[in-house]
Design an enzyme around this catalytic site. Structure first.
Site, mmCIF file in Angstrom:
data_model
loop_
_atom_site.group_PDB
_atom_site.id
_atom_site.type_symbol
_atom_site.label_atom_id
_atom_site.label_comp_id
_atom_site.label_asym_id
_atom_site.label_seq_id
_atom_site.Cartn_x
_atom_site.Cartn_y
_atom_site.Cartn_z
ATOM 1 N N LYS A 76 0.856 -1.201 0.000
ATOM 2 C CA LYS A 76 0.000 0.000 0.000
ATOM 3 C C LYS A 76 0.884 1.242 0.000
ATOM 4 O O LYS A 76 1.825 1.327 0.805
ATOM 5 C CB LYS A 76 -0.889 -0.050 1.251
ATOM 6 N N SER A 146 -9.378 2.049 2.816
ATOM 7 C CA SER A 146 -8.401 2.759 2.018
ATOM 8 C C SER A 146 -7.397 1.850 1.326
ATOM 9 O O SER A 146 -6.676 2.304 0.456
ATOM 10 C CB SER A 146 -7.664 3.757 2.905
ATOM 11 N N SER A 170 -10.136 -0.262 7.010
ATOM 12 C CA SER A 170 -9.498 -0.190 5.686
ATOM 13 C C SER A 170 -8.909 -1.489 5.181
ATOM 14 O O SER A 170 -8.534 -1.589 4.015
ATOM 15 C CB SER A 170 -8.385 0.861 5.717
#
Lengths: 434, 434
Positions: A76, A146, A170
């Site tokens: 990420k 996210s 997330s």
């Protein structure tokens, strides 16, 4: 043989150990899959195929010291990488290149993993700019956030392991939406060094995989207490608490179906299931998580506010300037409620071995702006214990919906072994494949 | 006029605002002091006089937007700086240069502060290699640790403000030893981004100054709740709880004298002082802090263990490999005890306005290997509230000993205004100068 990119990480690991697969061949397969699919899915913010192949070749020459040897990882893009940019999907951070890997990246790299590239994320894993990533099964939908790119990449067969983070929901929510597995370990057991801070009491590094065993490979790397030493329980010996949570009124048809199906499948497999109603105090956890997230977010974005000035997005200005007007008294009450419920939650595990709860309200929402509701995740993040998402079914819109198993703090190994026993029962659609 | 390097930060700030002093002149004065003293004190790991003067000149050209404008800062060398190395005083990190400032550095720089250089620290602010820094008043003694260089530099008139960190007692203890002021703010109110993680539940960024007002300047920069809006109390209106702590048996003559003197001076000034005996549960806090520090330290040093291998010092190998054998049950018990005592501690502030406690057992210890005992700091760090160290007296060995005021979580502003009222009473030796 299955294209290597579609193997679970555990299966690829065995193939590499047996000499049936090289890291280079696996990485090339992933890159081919990405080339075919990237225009539609857009999971990656940075990908350098030549560098990834070179890294895989290097690993192929080295002795194997762990089960992660040769396995590619998505990371990420709010987690630092020394050899790739780290942009937080923020316009102000384009081209930023950290001098050192985040601790989690350093650990898996040292154990032979190959960092394939950086995955798209909601800005700073918090708010502001959304990821450009689309749901692999329906481009009109969000893959969740996210950890949008990591969830979609694993769901789409582009890579079998990826790091994400969870402050609200997330990590687990995108797992549910993308039909994959995820572990949010106990807060504090995996170093968050080098991942952007949003709310330090909540932020947790976790990972996606395509099976429970995939999650175990990474848990081993981080030496979570007892991993690999927990005996595999028989489903018939397990007691599972069905927890609709105090927020059940916000469940959607997909989530309701997944929860009911999981309970039904467990019952049929001889698991002792019972409804678990949490004490009243737990009803305040969603608001407490919100208070702490925004309250700690003030400090997290203050340097951005002062350095970026007018270039900083409104969502972050609001956090740094405490637009919600969170007071010290509310922060104290939120922390104290969390502590009280953590202790009470631990005590429930005299009656049950794990808690089953919704992983998301339902399917992935329409459009990219709404990455989904974290109402079924926030309380668990605040409680600090492990959460493990298991695919369960498809919702009325044809997109996946999972459930999560939740354990008490530091019982990650136990939760992983319970999940290994129950995933073949719950994950009826995909269990046969892995 | 006093040499600018010996001014409090608050006095220097006023002089800059009035046009009586430039940042360049102040930085040059600090650099001269360092040149004279560095061979004896060795507070700095990195210092680039030309770059510091250039930065000061730049600031002198810019409009003043905060009270930190033009003020030089020392930065403990486990806090990232984009334009200077960050070595953590570790042999394996020599020459490491982060791509970005830590959040705390970014904040003060954006407000016009000048980063003078990096100060020596115990390795990773945790264990292993000690700082080479010596006590400014007696080179045979340690200045304390792990914020050794920051504490000594401020104590020796080399700079008036410096960042340190506290996980056990690394900020307040050196303040006591060096006869200076320090604030360890409430955990979570200042972003720890870019400072090496040791134990994330404990690690707290704080700062040194030469007066309470110096501490306020920095607290304003970080927008701690209510700073600048708390009315200044009259000493006669204050109730102070004298807390010997459950660890009083480890007090030394210097610490005992400071505690008694502070109490006597407060009483003479009309402050209502009363003995405050903490509930029995607080007796477990020292061990709980130790459990959490080592337990979380496992994750903090795992990447070091895997990347550095045999080059990693024994202290860090032991932490990463959990040589203490800390179990999940002990971690849970430690976290739950901390939560219980945090709540109980808050409740005590119906009876008292602040707690007065030892800041260190006594004077700075002999030799550089022993940086002092954190027995009078660890419990407060774990309780998460603000701690503020005030110089008080000299011990039998002629070295300074301070005391600390402690407040409940998030009451930093209130503690600063109480300290402003009481420091002239407690700090009899140096109050006249500032």
């Amino acid at each position: 043989m299955t294209e290597p990119c579609f193997l679970t990480a555990a299966a690829a690991s065995r193939a590499i150990a047996d000499g049936r697969l090289t890291s280079e061949a696996l990485v090339r397969s992933c890159l081919e899959r990405i080339e075919t699919r990237d225009a539609a899915v857009k999971a990656w913010l940075h990908l350098d195929p030549r560098a990834a192949i070179a890294a895989a070749r290097e690993v192929d020459k080295r002795p194997r010291i762990s089960r992660l040897h040769g396995l590619p990882f998505g990371v990420k893009d709010m987690i630092d990488t020394a050899d790739m940019p780290t942009t937080h999907n923020s316009a102000n951070w384009q081209g930023h290149r950290p001098a050192r890997d985040a601790a989690c990246v350093g650990v898996v790299r040292a154990l032979g993993a190959v960092i394939l590239g950086k995955t798209d994320t909601v800005e700073f894993a918090a708010a502001g700019r959304r990821a450009a990533t689309r749901h692999p099964m329906n481009p009109a939908h969000s893959p969740g956030g996210s950890s949008s790119g990591s969830g979609a990449a694993v769901g789409d067969g582009q890579v079998s392991l990826a790091f994400g983070t969870q402050t609200g929901g997330s990590l687990i929510r995108p797992a549910s939406f993308n039909g994959i597995y995820a572990l949010k370990p106990t807060w504090g057991t995996v170093s968050r060094e080098g991942a952007k801070i949003y709310a330090n009491s909540l932020d947790t590094i976790g990972w996606y995989g395509r099976s429970v065993e995939d999650l175990v490979l990474v848990a081993e790397a981080f030496r979570l207490d007892g991993v690999g030493h927990e005996p595999a329980p028989a489903p018939r010996a397990l007691r599972i608490g069905l927890c609709r949570t105090p927020y059940w009124s916000r469940i959607e048809p997909g989530g309701e179906r997944a929860f009911a199906l999981a309970a039904e499948r467990l019952t049929r497999a001889g698991v002792a299931v019972e409804d678990l109603v949490l004490p009243d105090a737990f009803g305040g956890l969603f608001e407490a998580q919100d208070t702490i997230m925004f309250g700690e977010g003030r400090a997290a974005f203050l340097d951005e506010l002062l350095i970026q000035g007018a270039r900083l997005g409104r969502d972050f200005v609001d956090r740094a300037e405490n637009a919600k007007g969170i007071t010290p008294d509310r922060m104290i009450a939120a922390h104290d409620l969390a502590a009280e419920c953590r202790r009470a939650f631990s005590a429930l595990f005299e009656r049950v071995d794990a808690v089953l709860a919704p992983a998301s309200p339902g399917e992935a929402p329409h459009g990219l702006q709404n990455t989904g509701d974290h109402v079924f995740n926030a309380m668990w993040t605040l409680l600090h214990g492990p959460c493990l998402s298991i695919p369960c079914t498809l919702g009325p819109g044809g997109l996946p919906v999972g459930i999560q198993l939740v354990g008490p703090r530091y019982a990650d190994a136990r939760l992983l072994s319970i999940a290994a026993a129950l995933a073949p029962v719950i994950d009826a659609e995909t269990a046969a494949q892995s």
